[in-house]
Design a protein around this motif. Structure first.
Motif, PDB file in Angstrom:
ATOM      1  N   LEU A   3       0.810  -1.170   0.061  1.00  0.00           N
ATOM      2  CA  LEU A   3       0.079  -0.099   0.060  1.00  0.00           C
ATOM      3  C   LEU A   3       0.867   1.351   0.105  1.00  0.00           C
ATOM      4  O   LEU A   3       1.492   1.537   0.814  1.00  0.00           O
ATOM      5  N   VAL A  15      -8.362   3.800   4.560  1.00  0.00           N
ATOM      6  CA  VAL A  15      -8.060   2.505   4.169  1.00  0.00           C
ATOM      7  C   VAL A  15      -7.539   1.622   5.412  1.00  0.00           C
ATOM      8  O   VAL A  15      -7.763   0.163   5.809  1.00  0.00           O
ATOM      9  N   THR A  55      -2.895   3.843  -3.041  1.00  0.00           N
ATOM     10  CA  THR A  55      -2.745   2.880  -4.290  1.00  0.00           C
ATOM     11  C   THR A  55      -2.141   1.695  -3.729  1.00  0.00           C
ATOM     12  O   THR A  55      -1.177   1.553  -2.944  1.00  0.00           O
ATOM     13  N   LEU A  56      -3.069   0.620  -4.029  1.00  0.00           N
ATOM     14  CA  LEU A  56      -2.812  -0.746  -3.381  1.00  0.00           C
ATOM     15  C   LEU A  56      -2.493  -1.791  -4.615  1.00  0.00           C
ATOM     16  O   LEU A  56      -2.880  -1.851  -5.670  1.00  0.00           O
ATOM     17  N   ARG A  58      -1.810  -5.582  -5.474  1.00  0.00           N
ATOM     18  CA  ARG A  58      -2.077  -6.878  -4.993  1.00  0.00           C
ATOM     19  C   ARG A  58      -0.977  -7.911  -5.166  1.00  0.00           C
ATOM     20  O   ARG A  58      -0.135  -7.501  -5.816  1.00  0.00           O
ATOM     21  N   LEU A  64      -5.166  -1.538  -7.427  1.00  0.00           N
ATOM     22  CA  LEU A  64      -6.337  -0.787  -7.064  1.00  0.00           C
ATOM     23  C   LEU A  64      -6.112   0.732  -6.489  1.00  0.00           C
ATOM     24  O   LEU A  64      -5.411   0.693  -5.913  1.00  0.00           O
ATOM     25  N   PHE A  65      -7.218   1.567  -7.138  1.00  0.00           N
ATOM     26  CA  PHE A  65      -7.164   2.951  -6.594  1.00  0.00           C
ATOM     27  C   PHE A  65      -8.486   3.278  -6.908  1.00  0.00           C
ATOM     28  O   PHE A  65      -9.062   2.828  -7.734  1.00  0.00           O
ATOM     29  N   SER A  67      -9.355   5.176  -2.542  1.00  0.00           N
ATOM     30  CA  SER A  67      -9.596   4.510  -1.184  1.00  0.00           C
ATOM     31  C   SER A  67     -11.165   4.070  -1.345  1.00  0.00           C
ATOM     32  O   SER A  67     -11.141   3.043  -0.600  1.00  0.00           O
ATOM     33  N   ILE A  70     -10.430   0.458  -2.966  1.00  0.00           N
ATOM     34  CA  ILE A  70      -9.412  -0.142  -1.850  1.00  0.00           C
ATOM     35  C   ILE A  70     -10.280  -0.664  -0.705  1.00  0.00           C
ATOM     36  O   ILE A  70     -10.327  -1.935  -0.241  1.00  0.00           O
ATOM     37  N   CYS A  71     -11.200   0.181  -0.168  1.00  0.00           N
ATOM     38  CA  CYS A  71     -12.063  -0.076   0.910  1.00  0.00           C
ATOM     39  C   CYS A  71     -12.892  -1.471   0.891  1.00  0.00           C
ATOM     40  O   CYS A  71     -13.006  -2.228   1.611  1.00  0.00           O
ATOM     41  N   TYR A  73     -12.745  -3.565  -1.522  1.00  0.00           N
ATOM     42  CA  TYR A  73     -11.849  -4.716  -1.970  1.00  0.00           C
ATOM     43  C   TYR A  73     -11.620  -5.255  -0.701  1.00  0.00           C
ATOM     44  O   TYR A  73     -12.080  -6.588  -0.435  1.00  0.00           O
TER      45      TYR A  73
END
Length: 201
Positions: A3, A15, A55-56, A58, A64-65, A67, A70-71, A73
Motif C-alpha cells: 500500500l 483504508v 494505491t494498493l 495486490r 487498485l485505487f 480509497s 480499496i476499502c 476490496y
C-alpha cells in the motif's frame, strides 16, 4: 499486498481503519509515499499514473485505487460488513461515505488555497461556508449515526472530522456541531481510530 501510504493522508487513513476493523492490517506492506500536487511521484506513478495515494498493489501485481475501491476490496477480501449489502442501512452507509469523501475533498482544496501566496478570498469563504453547512447537517444526524450499524460511512466521516482536528483546529468545529462532536469522541475511542491518528513525519 503493498500500500502506497502516508501517515498524514485522510484517504490512506480510511483504508487503514478498514484494515484494522477487518483484522487484516498485518497483510499490508506499507510503502511510505509522498504524493504532492505539484511534484508527481514517479514511484507511485509506476502503479498509478495519477500519482495519488492510497494505491494498493495486490499479490498478483494488479493495482487498485482510490480509497473507495480499496476499502470495498478489503471488505470483500475479509468477508466484512463495512458495506451493508441491502436495505436502508446500505443507502445510509453509502451516503455518509460519499458525504465524508466530499467534505474531505473540500477541506483539502481549502487547505491548498489558503497556503497559496495569494489565496482567493472568495474561494476561502466558499470552502468555509460549505464546511459549516456540512457540519450543521451532520450534527442533526448525530443520533442516526449513533444508532446505525458501524459502516464505511462512519469510517469516512470520522476521517473527515479527524482531518478537521489535524489541519483546521482554528475553525473550532466542535462548537458548530456539538452533538456530532460527542459522537466523534466515541468513534475516536475505537482501536482502529486510535491506531491511525495522523502524525507528522
Amino acid at each position: 499486498m503493498k500500500l502506497h501510504w502516508s501517515p498524514k493522508s485522510p484517504y490512506v487513513r480510511k483504508v487503514m481503519i478498514c484494515a484494522h476493523e477487518l483484522g487484516i492490517s498485518d497483510e499490508l506492506e506499507l510503502v511510505r509515499s509522498v504524493a504532492a500536487m505539484r511534484k508527481p511521484n514517479t514511484a507511485i506513478m509506476a502503479h498509478n499514473p495519477l500519482s495519488k495515494i492510497p494505491t494498493l498493489v495486490r499479490e498478483d501485481g494488479s493495482v487498485l485505487f482510490d480509497s473507495v475501491v480499496i476499502c470495498e476490496y478489503l471488505n470483500e477480501r475479509a468477508g466484512g460488513v463495512l458495506f451493508p449489502s441491502q436495505g436502508e442501512d446500505r443507502w445510509h452507509a453509502l451516503r455518509w461515505h460519499a458525504f465524508g469523501d466530499g467534505l474531505l475533498d473540500a477541506l483539502i482544496l481549502w487547505r491548498n488555497e489558503r497556503e497559496r501566496e495569494a489565496p482567493l478570498q472568495v474561494l476561502l469563504e466558499a470552502f468555509d461556508l460549505k464546511t459549516r453547512a456540512s457540519l450543521e447537517m451532520l450534527d442533526a444526524e448525530a443520533q442516526a449515526l449513533r444508532a446505525a450499524p458501524f459502516s464505511i460511512g462512519h469510517v469516512t466521516l470520522g476521517c473527515a472530522l479527524g482531518y478537521l482536528d489535524y489541519r483546521f483546529d482554528a475553525l473550532g468545529w466542535r462548537a458548530i456541531a456539538p452533538a456530532l462532536s460527542t459522537w466523534f469522541e466515541t468513534l475516536r475511542a475505537r482501536p482502529s481510530f486510535a491506531a491511525t491518528e495522523p502524525i507528522e513525519g
